[in-house]
Design an enzyme around this catalytic site. Structure first.
Site, short mmCIF file in Angstrom:
data_model
loop_
_atom_site.label_atom_id
_atom_site.label_comp_id
_atom_site.label_asym_id
_atom_site.label_seq_id
_atom_site.Cartn_x
_atom_site.Cartn_y
_atom_site.Cartn_z
N CYS A 106 7.81 12.23 0.86
CA CYS A 106 9.16 11.74 0.60
C CYS A 106 9.50 11.86 -0.89
O CYS A 106 9.72 12.96 -1.38
CB CYS A 106 9.30 10.31 1.12
SG CYS A 106 11.02 9.76 1.28
N HIS A 130 6.83 10.26 6.63
CA HIS A 130 5.76 9.47 6.03
C HIS A 130 4.53 9.38 6.95
O HIS A 130 4.44 8.48 7.78
CB HIS A 130 6.25 8.04 5.76
CG HIS A 130 7.20 7.92 4.64
ND1 HIS A 130 6.84 7.43 3.40
CD2 HIS A 130 8.53 8.20 4.56
CE1 HIS A 130 7.91 7.41 2.60
NE2 HIS A 130 8.94 7.88 3.29
N GLU A 133 1.68 8.29 6.28
CA GLU A 133 0.93 7.05 6.02
C GLU A 133 1.49 5.87 6.82
O GLU A 133 0.83 4.83 6.95
CB GLU A 133 0.91 6.73 4.52
CG GLU A 133 2.14 6.06 3.96
CD GLU A 133 3.31 6.99 3.73
OE1 GLU A 133 4.29 6.55 3.08
OE2 GLU A 133 3.29 8.14 4.19
#
Length: 224
Positions: free
Chosen positions: A86, A194, A196
């Site tokens: 991002c 994302h 994560e």
């Protein structure tokens, strides 16, 4: 155990999430500070999401000029794997480690959803554990995720198979439905969604994001 650096810039908000994902994948996260040039001997680096410097000037532009990025540029030339997520993707583009740029979303609205991506390339450090054309689900949240580049750059990206992920439903207007790209060497990858945030079933965003970190660990193991 592999040691993965996670950079924190002023305004970064997903560094701890990235560090947790690294731990869940079986590696050791190492905090790296934006104002230091010391990469602490890490095996790879993650530039996490957030709003570095409040996205003033242009998203990622001020972070690209920070001391840690000078060290990362040199290390990339020597083969260091780097993942920009991002805002980290924006920083990579502003640092000219990846081509093109990220603009405001086409409809000028902040986008937040779990996004389906198609894997366009498995020939990178960060995607080698995926299957070609595999469809994965990754959380996404951004206001400036509209990837743009000139025609010559786009032609080169397509010809060199540097498009790594495409949106199956384009949420932001990105040209060619591009969700992520790599450099020619395949050690630097940037994407807007994302991974994560997609590492535990508890979040409701699935666990496909673990594939990024497992790809890295498989690559590093193969170098031993």
């Amino acid at each position: 155990m592999a040691r993965i650096g996670v950079v924190t810039f002023p305004g970064t908000l997903d560094d701890q999430d990235a560090a947790r994902a690294v731990r869940l994948a079986g590696a050791e996260p190492v905090s790296l500070w934006y104002a230091s040039t010391d990469l602490a001997g890490v095996d790879a680096v993650i530039l996490p999401g957030g709003f570095s410097y409040g996205d003033y000037l242009r998203a990622g532009a001020l972070a690209a000029a920070s001391p840690v990025m000078s060290s990362i540029r040199r290390a990339v030339d020597a083969g260091l794997p780097v993942l920009g997520i991002c805002n980290g993707f924006q920083v990579l583009c502003e640092s000219h480690l990846l081509p093109g740029t990220l603009m405001r979303n086409e409809k000028r609205r902040f986008h937040c959803s779990v996004q389906q991506l198609q894997v366009a390339s498995v020939d990178t450090v960060w995607t080698c554990a995926f299957r070609p054309s595999q469809r994965i689900h990754i959380a996404a949240k951004h206001g400036e995720g509209n990837y743009v580049a000139d025609d010559a750059t786009l032609a080169a990206l397509e010809a060199n198979k540097q498009v790594v992920f495409r949106y199956t439903v384009n949420p932001n207007g990105s040209v060619h439905d591009i969700a992520g790209i790599t450099n020619e060497a395949g050690n630097v990858v940037g994407l807007m969604p994302h991974p994560e945030h997609s590492v535990e079933e508890l979040t409701g965003a699935g666990t496909d994001g673990l594939g990024f970190f497992r790809s890295l660990l498989a690559f590093l193991a193969a170098q031993l």
